[in-house]
Design a protein around this motif. Sequence first.
Motif, PDB file in Angstrom:
ATOM      1  N   THR A   1      -5.057   4.082  -6.020  1.00  0.00           N
ATOM      2  CA  THR A   1      -5.870   2.870  -6.130  1.00  0.00           C
ATOM      3  C   THR A   1      -6.595   2.586  -4.821  1.00  0.00           C
ATOM      4  O   THR A   1      -7.792   2.286  -4.799  1.00  0.00           O
ATOM      5  CB  THR A   1      -4.985   1.674  -6.519  1.00  0.00           C
ATOM      6  OG1 THR A   1      -4.412   1.913  -7.813  1.00  0.00           O
ATOM      7  CG2 THR A   1      -5.800   0.389  -6.563  1.00  0.00           C
ATOM      8  N   THR A   2      -5.861   2.701  -3.710  1.00  0.00           N
ATOM      9  CA  THR A   2      -6.471   2.479  -2.404  1.00  0.00           C
ATOM     10  C   THR A   2      -7.520   3.531  -2.091  1.00  0.00           C
ATOM     11  O   THR A   2      -8.613   3.223  -1.589  1.00  0.00           O
ATOM     12  CB  THR A   2      -5.393   2.475  -1.310  1.00  0.00           C
ATOM     13  OG1 THR A   2      -4.443   1.448  -1.582  1.00  0.00           O
ATOM     14  CG2 THR A   2      -6.009   2.253   0.059  1.00  0.00           C
TER      15      THR A   2
ATOM     16  N   ARG B   1       0.834  -1.205   0.000  1.00  0.00           N
ATOM     17  CA  ARG B   1       0.000   0.000   0.000  1.00  0.00           C
ATOM     18  C   ARG B   1       0.865   1.249   0.000  1.00  0.00           C
ATOM     19  O   ARG B   1       1.897   1.298   0.665  1.00  0.00           O
ATOM     20  CB  ARG B   1      -0.903   0.030   1.238  1.00  0.00           C
ATOM     21  CG  ARG B   1      -2.038  -0.968   1.211  1.00  0.00           C
ATOM     22  CD  ARG B   1      -2.936  -0.764   2.413  1.00  0.00           C
ATOM     23  NE  ARG B   1      -2.228  -1.007   3.659  1.00  0.00           N
ATOM     24  CZ  ARG B   1      -2.630  -1.850   4.591  1.00  0.00           C
ATOM     25  NH1 ARG B   1      -3.730  -2.555   4.418  1.00  0.00           N
ATOM     26  NH2 ARG B   1      -1.945  -2.014   5.697  1.00  0.00           N
TER      27      ARG B   1
ATOM     28  N   ALA C   1       0.489   5.776  -7.691  1.00  0.00           N
ATOM     29  CA  ALA C   1      -0.491   4.869  -8.287  1.00  0.00           C
ATOM     30  C   ALA C   1      -1.144   3.981  -7.236  1.00  0.00           C
ATOM     31  O   ALA C   1      -2.377   3.829  -7.213  1.00  0.00           O
ATOM     32  CB  ALA C   1       0.171   4.023  -9.373  1.00  0.00           C
ATOM     33  N   SER C   2      -0.344   3.393  -6.355  1.00  0.00           N
ATOM     34  CA  SER C   2      -0.919   2.512  -5.339  1.00  0.00           C
ATOM     35  C   SER C   2      -1.730   3.295  -4.320  1.00  0.00           C
ATOM     36  O   SER C   2      -2.754   2.814  -3.817  1.00  0.00           O
ATOM     37  CB  SER C   2       0.181   1.698  -4.648  1.00  0.00           C
ATOM     38  OG  SER C   2       1.131   2.544  -4.015  1.00  0.00           O
TER      39      SER C   2
ATOM     40  N   ALA D   1     -10.633   2.842  -3.972  1.00  0.00           N
ATOM     41  CA  ALA D   1     -11.310   1.640  -3.471  1.00  0.00           C
ATOM     42  C   ALA D   1     -12.122   1.902  -2.215  1.00  0.00           C
ATOM     43  O   ALA D   1     -13.183   1.285  -2.014  1.00  0.00           O
ATOM     44  CB  ALA D   1     -10.281   0.541  -3.213  1.00  0.00           C
TER      45      ALA D   1
END
Length: 399
Positions: A354-355, A345, A350-351, A358
């Motif tokens: 994404t989190t 995470r 980018a990560s 979500a």
Amino acid sequence: MRGLLTLVAGGWLVNAGCDASAGPRARAAEQPPRVASAGPPASLRVAATPDGGASADTDRGQPPAPTGPAPLSPEQRATLERVRAERIFVTPPLHFTASNEYRHALWFPFVQGLGGAYVGVASDQNYTLLAAARSEVAFIVDIDRKVVDLHQIYAALIAAAPEPAGFLALFEPGAGEAARQAIAAGLAHQPRDQQGRVQALFAGERAALAVYLQRVRDQQIGSWLADPAAYTYVREMFAAGRIRVLQGNLTGKTTMADIAAATRALALPVTVLYLSNAEDYLFYTDRFAANVAALPSSPRSALLRTIHDRFPTWESAGEGDPRWHYQVQALPDFQRRLGDRSHGRNQDRASMLTTAVAVGAVERKSRGLSTIALNTTEPAGEGDLLIARADEAAAPRRD
């Protein structure tokens, strides 16, 4: 805008800079530092508009009409001057002395009148943003010596020109000698080799900058050259010694740490952290996370970033800017997420995005504009501003 080759050469993607050693990893349980709500000393505060609120230009996407900042006390000036530059060993092969972001006005509702300290990268777009925020001190940091030298040119020519038209006139071919004299006056206390380097930069870039700066004035709503009040504010900030421009590295161990120490000493939260698209080219290393975590923030502090529309789901702002998506993230939320980089995470932008998507933390405000973890319903006390706030109290932590 930042460029891949520049950032790789400067040690953002690889640790080529001499001060890019990793430090202790931030712990998820640690809270980002806060600044007492009492605010900065009166001598650091910048006055609001005459009626105490946002200017009438707010509804038109313009920064509020600024008033002049007071000179710093000797102690305050010494605090700013203790912020050190970093030496970058590799010269970037490409130099980004002009921004290709054209819709900074999209960010105005989120930063107007925040005051506090400003930290940003890259070129003159920082002037537009710090004027909108009415920042009380500003730190502009770039890995590229050429960009730092360009700010010295701007500072000298701004001092010589009381209004935008006069500033732009100094880039015309017939004003070459007047511009050289103004730059010489602005750099009078600098070493001779530095003066020569900056003068050579102006001679080589003058024609291209003339075209670019005219576009900033004519096509960018509320920019520091389109709004005379914003220009005046930038000019008075430079004159008061409240803007520091330094060669430095977001992932280094000196400049960012010194900025955190200085803003704490001045009792100023960092209310605006402008990264442009620098995150395209860096990982969220231990050192980067520690540098961001050390910045004193407030619930209203905002991180500003641009995301190229080549990345899926992040559409550009469209008309007037076919390239960039503009995003605002609550700085305390960014600090918190950087403190939890386990299990893949938040290792990079980018990560993290994404989190955030979500768990429903991202809100699309309009084409090309989104926010992360913001509360935009409460007034700030300076008018009906949109306030950046980490939404930790309203929802359980699920990431």
